[in-house]
Design an enzyme around this catalytic site. Structure first.
Site, PDB file in Angstrom:
ATOM      1  N   HIS A 189      73.677   9.992 143.143  1.00 35.39           N
ATOM      2  CA  HIS A 189      73.793  11.093 142.185  1.00 35.39           C
ATOM      3  C   HIS A 189      74.584  10.733 140.922  1.00 35.39           C
ATOM      4  CE1 HIS A 189      73.893  15.241 140.966  1.00 35.39           C
ATOM      5  NE2 HIS A 189      75.177  15.084 140.720  1.00 35.39           N
ATOM      6  N   GLU A 434      56.403   7.742 147.531  1.00 37.70           N
ATOM      7  CA  GLU A 434      57.690   7.092 147.798  1.00 37.70           C
ATOM      8  C   GLU A 434      57.808   6.622 149.239  1.00 37.70           C
ATOM      9  OE1 GLU A 434      60.625   9.775 146.190  1.00 37.70           O
ATOM     10  OE2 GLU A 434      59.693  11.534 147.053  1.00 37.70           O
ATOM     11  N   CYS A 505      58.396   7.265 138.106  1.00 39.63           N
ATOM     12  CA  CYS A 505      59.542   8.100 137.710  1.00 39.63           C
ATOM     13  C   CYS A 505      60.834   7.655 138.379  1.00 39.63           C
ATOM     14  CB  CYS A 505      59.265   9.578 137.971  1.00 39.63           C
ATOM     15  SG  CYS A 505      59.098   9.975 139.714  1.00 39.63           S
TER      16      CYS A 505
HETATM   17  C1  PEP Z   1      62.554   8.356 143.520  1.00 42.03           C
HETATM   18  O1  PEP Z   1      62.698   8.368 144.741  1.00 42.03           O
HETATM   19  O2  PEP Z   1      62.243   7.331 142.868  1.00 42.03           O
HETATM   20  C2  PEP Z   1      62.768   9.574 142.734  1.00 42.03           C
HETATM   21  C3  PEP Z   1      62.492   9.610 141.439  1.00 42.03           C
HETATM   22  O3  PEP Z   1      63.274  10.643 143.376  1.00 42.03           O
HETATM   23  P1  PEP Z   1      64.840  10.806 143.747  1.00 42.03           P
HETATM   24  O4  PEP Z   1      65.600   9.712 143.036  1.00 42.03           O
HETATM   25  O5  PEP Z   1      65.226  12.159 143.294  1.00 42.03           O
HETATM   26  O6  PEP Z   1      64.815  10.640 145.228  1.00 42.03           O
HETATM   27 MG    MG Z   2      62.806  10.213 145.809  1.00 42.78          MG
END
Ligand code: PEP
Ligand code: MG
Length: 584
Positions: A189, A434, A505
């Site tokens: 985070h 993912e 992303c």
């Molecule tokens: C990821 O897993 O790459 C993603 C963008 O989601 P998060 O980082 O919120 O798990």
């Molecule tokens: Mg993720």
């Protein structure tokens, strides 16, 4: 000097503001006679506030999630009312002259010793509840004791164990120059927050909370991941020069804002931003992103004390869309679990492997009312912006069956709104890729979705079997590893062949080394922390698609991650030497 992991690039110098985790340094001083009454009063106030908070939580969670989920807050109120609990604290303050926080620390120690001797699993579980109540009480005590942010002379370097979403919200109002955390890594985070604000950060520094106190001068070097605490004048002067260079570079790159994102051979790219809230949406617009590729809605829940209802969610989505470039927003449904916990979900549900367990849509499926509320709010908000491009995206999709089920949830949300005479319109529905299982079956998955967004942060951790938040295995959790590159290439190729829009992303999309490789793989849509948009625009302008394809071909021949990283660092260095400072 202390070493950690570089998680957000650049150099910053500032005054430390230490956010102490509960009990990192409990106050051990003996109270004077004159202080006892005030200390007792502080404790009673903290207790009243904690009780009020728990009552509100219980009511709201019962109304919006269910009686079972709410019952945990009733248990916590009982603990707070427990006679033995309170009389011990009172007597330790009055007779042993302990500060309230230290008394709570002692009580937690006593309970821990007591529970350690029992074999009963149920009783052991109750220790977590006692700990929870004590932490809640301490939060109320500590927030009073922390020096006011206004009293600390900025620019500030925030030092914490790990930044919690609620703390981030509090920090939103002040100027933070850098972030340093004891735990965490590139995709946790604090790292995501730091990058989204474009401020240097270092994570995973053992013992930093004991080494630094509020008011110290700290240098954060987010290029190689180290910090300097109260350095000598000559070191400070050298870093001041680097800090100026970092600011100059940021200013220069920000001038790219109005330019289109296009390669040297004229291929247009979509550079979107990942956001957690309205201020990030504004930052994305300011940085020249052309849309929001990922709105992480869980931050809306995490920063709420209770469950946001349909109306509150609808308002938030509308505000985000209104503030986003071209009203173009991909809204991801709740992605809770793993490292992100909500107090009203799964409180009594502990898992040995939370990242592999009950998270994201797996949890949403089991709380249909909750899930439907979110979908209805998204569909309503999308209808308010008929000229925008609002899309729904589901996290952690693993199987084909899940996609069919998700589609039926969306149909039901449309129907429910129709029954309430609220007009909706069809909007694109997509999946995050993912989980390796979904990558392997991408051809079948593509028949059920309008678009795909590759969440490389999670994909890398699941593919490499290496926890993304664990600094001990961060050497494995590498997006440039040959295994990850092959999987990404396969997925991007499959999506392009099926003519389904595909984005990356995960954090790698904003890192120049990875960007060049993804471009070579055929990717044209990238979503990243807003602060990285200008530098990716800069590098895109220096390279043609054919050159990127050649770089990819060479990179795919390496067998070791370190070879890929070294090779790519050379490529970036040759293309835009000044970007080295922003590449980690
Ligand atoms: C990821 O897993 O790459 C993603 C963008 O989601 P998060 O980082 O919120 O798990
Ligand atoms: Mg993720």
């Amino acid at each position: 000097m202390r070493r950690g992991i570089a998680v957000s690039p650049g150099v910053a110098i500032g005054t430390a503001y230490v956010i102490h985790d509960i009990f990192v340094n409990p106050d051990t001083k003996r109270l004077e006679d004159s202080e006892i009454t005030a200390e007792l009063a502080s404790y009673e106030t903290a207790r009243d506030r904690a009780a009020g908070e728990l009552r509100t939580l219980e009511k709201k969670v019962e109304a919006q999630v269910g009686r079972n989920e709410a019952s945990i807050f009733a248990i916590h109120q009982q603990i707070l009312r427990d006679g033995a609990f309170t009389s011990k604290i009172r007597s330790w303050i009055c007779e042993d002259r302990m500060a309230a926080e230290a008394a709570l620390h002692r009580l937690l120690g006593e309970y821990t010793g007591l529970f350690a001797r029992t074999e009963d699993e149920y009783l052991k579980e109750r220790l977590n509840d006692v700990r929870d109540v004590i932490i809640r009480l301490c939060n109320h005590l500590v927030s009073k004791q922390q020096p006011d942010l206004d009293e600390v002379k900025g620019p500030l370097i925030v030092v914490a164990n790990e930044l919690l979403p609620s703390q981030t919200v509090a920090l939103g109002k002040i100027e933070v120059a850098g972030i340093v955390t004891q735990s965490g890594s590139q995709t946790s985070h604090a790292a995501i927050i730091a990058r989204s604000r474009g401020i240097p950060a270092v994570s995973g520094i053992k013992g930093i909370l004991r080494a630094v106190k509020t008011g110290d001068t700290i240098v954060v070097d987010g290029r190689d991941g180290h910090v300097e605490i109260n350095p000598p004048a000559e070191t400070l002067a050298a870093f001041r020069k680097l800090e100026r260079e970092f600011f100059d570079l940021k200013d220069k790159l920000a001038e790219n804002r109005e330019l289109p994102a296009v390669t040297s051979c004229g291929v247009e790219l979509q550079l979107h931003a990942n956001i957690n809230g309205v201020s990030d949406a504004k930052a994305a617009t300011a940085m020249g992103a052309t849309g929001i590729g990922l709105f992480r809605t869980e931050y809306m829940y995490l920063t709420h004390n209770d469950v946001p209802d349909e109306e509150e969610q609808f308002q938030t989505y509308c505000e985000i869309i209104a503030n986003s470039p071209e009203n173009n927003v991909t809204i991801r449904t709740l992605d809770i679990g793993g490292d992100k916990a909500l107090s009203y979900f799964g409180k009594d549900h502990h898992e040995a492997n939370p990242f592999m367990g009950w998270r994201s849509i797996r949890l949403s499926f089991e709380h249909p009312e909750f899930f439907n509320t979110q979908l209805r709010a998204i569909l309503r908000a999308a209808t308010v912006f008929p000229n925008g491009n609002v899309r729904i995206m589901f996290p952690m999709v693993t199987t084909f069956e899940e996609l069919r089920k998700l589609r039926s949830f969306v149909r039901k949300a449309h129907k429910d709104l129709e029954n309430r005479k609220i007009k909706t319109r069809e909007i694109p529905v997509g999946m995050m890729l993912e989980v390796p299982a979904a990558a392997v079956t991408i051809d079948t998955m593509l028949t059920q979705v309008d678009f795909v967004s590759i969440g490389s942060n999670d994909l890398v951790q699941y593919l490499m079997a290496a926890d993304r938040d664990n600094p001990k295995v961060s050497y494995l959790c590498q997006p440039l590893s040959p295994a990850v590159l092959r999987v990404l290439y396969q997925v991007i190729t499959a999506c392009n062949s099926a003519k389904k829009p595909v984005t990356v992303c995960g954090e790698m999309a904003g890192q120049p080394k990875a960007f060049l490789l993804l471009l070579g793989m055929g990717l044209r849509r990238f979503s990243m922390s807003p602060a990285f948009v200008p530098s990716i625009k800069q590098i895109a302008a220096q390279i043609s698609v054919m050159e990127a394809e050649q770089i990819l071909e060479s990179a795919l021949k390496f067998k070791e991650t370190a070879q890929v990283v070294r090779f790519m660092a050379r490529q970036v260095g040759q293309l835009v030497p000044s970007l080295a400072m922003l590449d980690i």
